[in-house]
Scaffold this motif. Structure first.
Motif, PDB file in Angstrom:
ATOM      1  N   ASP A  52      36.529  33.800  39.607  1.00 50.07           N
ATOM      2  CA  ASP A  52      37.259  34.473  40.681  1.00 50.07           C
ATOM      3  C   ASP A  52      38.019  35.659  40.162  1.00 50.07           C
ATOM      4  O   ASP A  52      38.640  35.606  39.109  1.00 50.07           O
ATOM      5  CB  ASP A  52      38.289  33.528  41.291  1.00 50.07           C
ATOM      6  CG  ASP A  52      37.621  32.465  42.110  1.00 50.07           C
ATOM      7  OD1 ASP A  52      38.306  31.509  42.479  1.00 50.07           O
ATOM      8  OD2 ASP A  52      36.416  32.599  42.342  1.00 50.07           O
ATOM      9  N   GLN A  53      37.982  36.701  40.938  1.00 51.17           N
ATOM     10  CA  GLN A  53      38.704  37.897  40.531  1.00 51.17           C
ATOM     11  C   GLN A  53      39.036  38.727  41.748  1.00 51.17           C
ATOM     12  O   GLN A  53      38.212  38.866  42.649  1.00 51.17           O
ATOM     13  CB  GLN A  53      37.798  38.721  39.635  1.00 51.17           C
ATOM     14  CG  GLN A  53      38.517  39.482  38.584  1.00 51.17           C
ATOM     15  CD  GLN A  53      37.533  40.295  37.816  1.00 51.17           C
ATOM     16  OE1 GLN A  53      36.337  40.122  37.984  1.00 51.17           O
ATOM     17  NE2 GLN A  53      38.013  41.190  37.011  1.00 51.17           N
ATOM     18  N   ALA A  54      40.233  39.253  41.775  1.00 49.66           N
ATOM     19  CA  ALA A  54      40.562  40.203  42.833  1.00 49.66           C
ATOM     20  C   ALA A  54      41.118  41.434  42.134  1.00 49.66           C
ATOM     21  O   ALA A  54      41.366  41.433  40.942  1.00 49.66           O
ATOM     22  CB  ALA A  54      41.578  39.610  43.787  1.00 49.66           C
ATOM     23  N   GLY A  90      35.545  33.529  49.497  1.00 52.42           N
ATOM     24  CA  GLY A  90      35.156  34.928  49.441  1.00 52.42           C
ATOM     25  C   GLY A  90      35.939  35.782  50.410  1.00 52.42           C
ATOM     26  O   GLY A  90      36.305  36.922  50.095  1.00 52.42           O
ATOM     27  N   ILE A  91      36.234  35.232  51.581  1.00 51.50           N
ATOM     28  CA  ILE A  91      37.009  36.003  52.546  1.00 51.50           C
ATOM     29  C   ILE A  91      38.408  36.265  52.011  1.00 51.50           C
ATOM     30  O   ILE A  91      38.948  37.370  52.128  1.00 51.50           O
ATOM     31  CB  ILE A  91      37.066  35.254  53.895  1.00 51.50           C
ATOM     32  CG1 ILE A  91      35.681  35.202  54.529  1.00 51.50           C
ATOM     33  CG2 ILE A  91      38.036  35.917  54.833  1.00 51.50           C
ATOM     34  CD1 ILE A  91      35.636  34.429  55.808  1.00 51.50           C
ATOM     35  N   ILE A  92      38.982  35.245  51.379  1.00 47.58           N
ATOM     36  CA  ILE A  92      40.327  35.434  50.836  1.00 47.58           C
ATOM     37  C   ILE A  92      40.330  36.459  49.710  1.00 47.58           C
ATOM     38  O   ILE A  92      41.186  37.346  49.654  1.00 47.58           O
ATOM     39  CB  ILE A  92      40.876  34.083  50.353  1.00 47.58           C
ATOM     40  CG1 ILE A  92      41.122  33.183  51.559  1.00 47.58           C
ATOM     41  CG2 ILE A  92      42.151  34.262  49.562  1.00 47.58           C
ATOM     42  CD1 ILE A  92      41.675  31.841  51.219  1.00 47.58           C
ATOM     43  N   LEU A  93      39.341  36.365  48.824  1.00 52.44           N
ATOM     44  CA  LEU A  93      39.279  37.344  47.733  1.00 52.44           C
ATOM     45  C   LEU A  93      39.037  38.740  48.268  1.00 52.44           C
ATOM     46  O   LEU A  93      39.568  39.726  47.749  1.00 52.44           O
ATOM     47  CB  LEU A  93      38.171  36.962  46.750  1.00 52.44           C
ATOM     48  CG  LEU A  93      38.474  35.767  45.871  1.00 52.44           C
ATOM     49  CD1 LEU A  93      37.280  35.455  44.997  1.00 52.44           C
ATOM     50  CD2 LEU A  93      39.673  36.059  44.999  1.00 52.44           C
ATOM     51  N   ALA A  94      38.235  38.848  49.311  1.00 51.81           N
ATOM     52  CA  ALA A  94      37.983  40.165  49.875  1.00 51.81           C
ATOM     53  C   ALA A  94      39.262  40.748  50.461  1.00 51.81           C
ATOM     54  O   ALA A  94      39.542  41.940  50.308  1.00 51.81           O
ATOM     55  CB  ALA A  94      36.892  40.074  50.949  1.00 51.81           C
ATOM     56  N   LYS A  95      40.032  39.911  51.118  1.00 57.03           N
ATOM     57  CA  LYS A  95      41.274  40.428  51.682  1.00 57.03           C
ATOM     58  C   LYS A  95      42.239  40.857  50.590  1.00 57.03           C
ATOM     59  O   LYS A  95      42.990  41.817  50.768  1.00 57.03           O
ATOM     60  CB  LYS A  95      41.931  39.371  52.562  1.00 57.03           C
ATOM     61  CG  LYS A  95      41.214  39.178  53.859  1.00 57.03           C
ATOM     62  CD  LYS A  95      41.909  38.177  54.729  1.00 57.03           C
ATOM     63  CE  LYS A  95      41.099  37.984  55.993  1.00 57.03           C
ATOM     64  NZ  LYS A  95      41.531  36.825  56.755  1.00 57.03           N
ATOM     65  N   LEU A  96      42.209  40.174  49.459  1.00 58.26           N
ATOM     66  CA  LEU A  96      43.084  40.577  48.358  1.00 58.26           C
ATOM     67  C   LEU A  96      42.680  41.913  47.783  1.00 58.26           C
ATOM     68  O   LEU A  96      43.470  42.581  47.133  1.00 58.26           O
ATOM     69  CB  LEU A  96      43.052  39.523  47.247  1.00 58.26           C
ATOM     70  CG  LEU A  96      43.879  38.283  47.493  1.00 58.26           C
ATOM     71  CD1 LEU A  96      43.670  37.303  46.366  1.00 58.26           C
ATOM     72  CD2 LEU A  96      45.344  38.650  47.570  1.00 58.26           C
TER      73      LEU A  96
END
Lengths: 355, 274
Positions: A229-231, B137-143
Motif C-alpha cells: 500500500d502506498q499513497a 483502493g478507493i481509500i488510497l485513491a482519495k488519499l
C-alpha cells in the motif's frame, strides 16, 4: 493513597519546569507469575503549558503500586476493589489535589476487569488486544461532566482548605470524560468478510475470470506483481495505523500488557530498562489521537488560558512498563516505601509524531 | 457513500463482461448495509490537518495544496469534494504467489477517483478478496487526490479545456506524453489512461506513449505523473511575484508549533489568472 508519596519533582515538567497535568489515570491490576497485584495504577502526565507539550520529554508516566499485599493495605484494598465505577476514582481524585487538572477516568467494568486479569495470566505475548476504550462523547454527557467537574472542583477546594495543601486559585477547569472499555474484534475483517465472500463466490459461479477483456477490444495486459500500500503522502505503517483506527473511530486508549503496540511511523523509540530491577520493559498501553480531538473540543468552549492541550500534536503515546512489575524499591527509597506501602516508579513514554 | 458511488460507476466493468456485474452490484449493496455500524460513519480526525478541517478552519482543498500539506486522511478529501467525487474500478487483476501449498491468489484493484473538474486520484490495492481490494483502493485513491491544471490550445475563449503545455511522465519503462489539443478533439488515448484523463476534467488532449504499455500499473501511474506535473510547470502567467500567506498550521495556533510546519511559506497561487 496519600499524595505525598509521589515526590515533588516527578510532577514537574522536564522541559519547562512547570506543573504537569494529569492526562490519564488507569487502574491496571495484573497477575504475573501467579502473583496477583491489585493495587496498581498508572498515571500519565503531560505538560499543558505553551509550546511545551510537543517534546517527548514533557510527558511522564508513573506506576504506583502497593509494595505489600498484606493486611496493612487490605483495608485500602477493600475500598478500591469494590466499586470499579466512578466512586473509586473520585475518591482517589480527592486525594490528589494540586495536580488534578483534568482527567480521563478509566473505569473498568467488572467484566472487563476480570478479563484483563485472566488474559494476563502468563507473561506470554497476547494474541488479541485485551481491551479497547471508547469515549462516550455526546453533548448531553458533556454538560453532565461539566457540572460534575464543578462539583469536583468544589470538593477539591474543600479538601485543600482542610489539609492545608497549596492550591493555586486559577486551576483550569476541564471536563472529564467517561471511558468505556471494549474488546477489539480483530480489525474490520468481521464486517467485510461476509460481503467479500459473496462477491468472490459470484465471480467463480459465472466462470468469469477476473481479467477478461472488455468492449471487444483485445487488451492483453501483462501480469502484475504484488504491491504494498502506498499513497502520495502516507507510508505503509501509517496506513495500517489508520486502518485500525477507522474500525473503531472513537478509541482513545489501547491496552494490552505485554502485547504489541500499534505503530504510527517507522521510528521505534527505545523503551530502556526498568530503573528499579533492571529488567526489560514491555508495552502496556498507548494513547490515540481521538483523545486529543475530544480534549481540544472540550477546551474550545472554555475561556482560553495559557494552559491547554491545544499544542499537543502527537499521533500516539506509547507506554512501556516493567515486565515483572517489580516491587522491590532501591535502597534510597526503601525506608520511604516501607513506611507508606506504595512504590512510585517512572516508566518509559514514547511519543510518535506526524511526519 | 463511496461504495454506492462506485456501484453507479463501474463495478460492472471491473468484474468483466457477463452479467456478474449486475448481481455483484446488487448484492454488494445488500451485503454492505447489514454489517455497517453507526461508528464507521462518524469521523474523528487523527491528524492536525484533519482537526482543522473538521473545525471548518480550512475553506477548500486548494488551500491545502497551496501549502503542500500532506493529506493523511481520506475523510478530508471527502469533506471537500463530497458527492462530486466519483470513483471507478479500472481493472482487477489476479496476482499469484507460489507457496509450498500451491498458489496463493490475491487481487489487485486499480481505482481512479475524480470530480471531472480538476481533481483526480489513483489508488492501487492488493488484497485476498476483491471487495476488500476495491474498498482499500478507493481509500488510497482519495488519499492521492491532486489538482490538475488545465489551459488552452489557442484562443483563450471559454473555460480551459486541455493541458496547459506538453508534459511527460514516466513510471518504470513507460513514458506518457500529453500534448495540448484544440477544442473538440476529445481525449485521444488508450482506454485506460483515457479514464484517468476524463476523471481529471480534461476535455481534449493528444497522447503519445512509449515503453512497455502492457504493464497496466506503470501505464496509469505514468499518466498520473503527467497530471501531477501540470502544476509544477512554470509558465509566463505565473511570473508575477508570489504573495506569501500564512500556512494554516501557523494561522490557527496561538503559539508556534514545530519548526517544520512554519517553514512552508513560499508558494505559488494555484489558480492562474488568464
Amino acid at each position: 493513597m496519600p499524595s505525598e508519596v509521589i515526590a515533588e519533582d516527578y510532577l514537574k515538567c522536564n522541559v519547562c519546569g512547570g506543573d504537569l497535568g494529569l492526562v490519564a489515570q488507569v487502574y491496571a491490576p495484573l497477575t504475573i507469575n501467579g502473583r496477583k497485584i491489585d493495587q496498581r495504577v498508572l498515571y500519565i502526565f503531560g505538560c499543558p503549558s505553551a509550546a511545551c507539550g510537543i517534546s517527548p520529554l514533557s510527558w511522564r508516566t508513573l506506576r504506583v503500586q502497593s509494595c505489600n499485599d498484606t493486611a496493612s493495605s487490605s483495608s485500602r484494598a477493600d475500598s478500591t476493589d469494590q466499586s470499579e465505577g466512578e466512586s473509586s476514582s473520585t475518591r482517589e481524585e480527592q486525594q490528589k489535589q494540586a495536580t488534578d487538572w483534568w482527567e480521563d477516568d478509566s473505569s473498568w467494568g467488572p467484566a472487563a476487569q476480570v478479563n484483563a486479569g485472566d488474559d494476563v495470566g502468563s507473561l506470554g505475548m497476547q494474541e488479541l488486544e485485551a481491551a479497547l476504550l471508547e469515549a462516550g462523547y455526546a453533548a448531553s454527557v458533556r454538560t453532565q461532566t461539566e457540572s460534575s467537574s464543578q462539583q469536583e472542583i468544589t470538593v477539591l477546594h474543600e479538601d485543600a482548605s482542610s489539609s492545608g495543601e497549596p492550591n493555586s486559585p486559577d486551576l483550569p477547569v476541564l471536563p472529564c470524560f467517561y471511558i468505556y472499555s471494549q474488546n477489539e474484534s480483530h480489525p474490520c475483517r468481521g464486517s467485510r468478510a461476509v460481503s467479500a465472500l459473496q462477491t468472490s463466490e459470484r465471480l467463480e459461479e459465472n466462470g468469469v475470470a477476473v481479467n477478461t477483456t472488455e468492449d471487444g477490444q483485445d487488451e492483453a495486459w501483462e501480469g502484475e506483481e504484488y504491491e504494498h500500500d502506498q499513497a502520495l503522502s502516507a507510508d505503509r505503517t501509517y496506513l495500517k495505523f489508520k486502518k485500525r483506527l477507522d474500525c473503531y473511530p472513537e478509541q482513545c486508549f489501547r491496552y494490552c500488557f505485554g502485547g504489541r503496540p500499534l505503530w504510527a511511523n517507522k521510528d521505534r523509540g527505545d523503551p530502556g530498562i526498568c530503573t528499579i530491577c533492571g529488567g526489560c520493559r514491555t508495552y502496556e498501553l498507548q494513547l490515540m489521537p481521538p483523545l486529543l480531538y475530544y480534549l481540544q473540543q472540550a477546551c474550545k468552549d472554555l475561556p482560553s488560558t495559557s494552559y491547554g492541550p491545544n499544542d499537543w500534536e502527537w499521533l500516539t503515546v506509547i507506554i512501556y512498563t516493567c515486565a515483572q512489575s517489580c516491587t522491590r524499591a532501591p535502597s534510597n527509597l526503601q525506608a520511604e516505601t516501607q513506611r507508606s506501602g506504595w512504590l512510585v516508579v517512572e516508566e518509559a513514554t514514547i511519543v510518535q509524531y506526524e511526519t | 457513500m463511496a461504495e454506492r458511488g462506485g456501484e453507479r460507476g463501474g463495478f460492472g466493468r471491473g468484474f468483466g463482461r457477463g452479467r456478474g456485474g449486475d448481481r455483484g452490484r446488487g448484492d454488494r449493496r445488500g451485503g454492505r448495509r447489514g454489517p455497517r455500524r453507526e461508528e464507521e460513519e462518524k469521523w474523528v480526525p487523527v491528524t492536525k490537518l484533519g482537526r482543522l478541517v473538521k473545525d471548518g478552519k480550512i475553506k477548500s482543498l486548494e488551500q491545502i495544496y497551496l501549502f503542500s500539506l500532506p493529506i493523511k486522511e481520506h475523510q478530508i478529501v471527502e469533506f471537500f469534494l463530497g458527492p462530486a467525487l466519483k470513483d471507478e474500478v479500472m481493472k482487477i487483476m489476479p496476482v499469484q504467489k507460489q507457496t509450498r501449498a500451491g498458489q496463493r491468489t490475491r487481487f489487485k484493484a486499480f481505482v481512479v477517483v475524480g470530480d471531472n473538474n480538476g481533481h483526480v486520484g489513483l489508488g492501487v490495492k492488493c488484497s485476498k478478496e476483491v471487495a476488500t481490494a476495491i474498498r482499500g483502493g478507493i481509500i488510497l485513491a482519495k488519499l492521492s487526490v491532486i489538482p490538475v491544471r488545465r489551459g488552452y490550445w489557442g484562443n483563450k475563449i471559454g473555460k480551459p479545456h486541455t493541458v496547459p503545455c506538453k508534459v511527460t511522465g514516466k513510471c518504470g519503462s513507460v513514458t506518457v506524453r500529453l500534448v495540448p489539443a484544440p477544442r473538440g478533439s476529445g481525449i485521444v488515448a488508450a482506454r485506460v489512461p483515457k479514464k484517468v484523463l476524463q476523471f481529471a476534467g480534461i476535455d481534449d488532449v493528444f497522447t503519445s506513449s512509449r515503453g512497455s504499455t502492457k504493464t497496466l500499473g506503470n501505464f496509469v501511474k505514468a499518466t498520473f505523473e503527467c497530471l501531477l506535473k501540470t502544476y509544477g510547470f512554470l509558465t509566463p502567467d505565473l511570473w508575477r511575484e508570489t504573495r506569501f500567506l500564512k500556512s494554516p498550521f501557523q494561522e490557527f495556533t496561538d503559539f508556534l508549533a514545530k519548526p517544520t510546519k512554519i517553514s512552508v511559506l513560499e508558494e505559488v497561487e494555484k489558480t492562474p489568472v488568464y
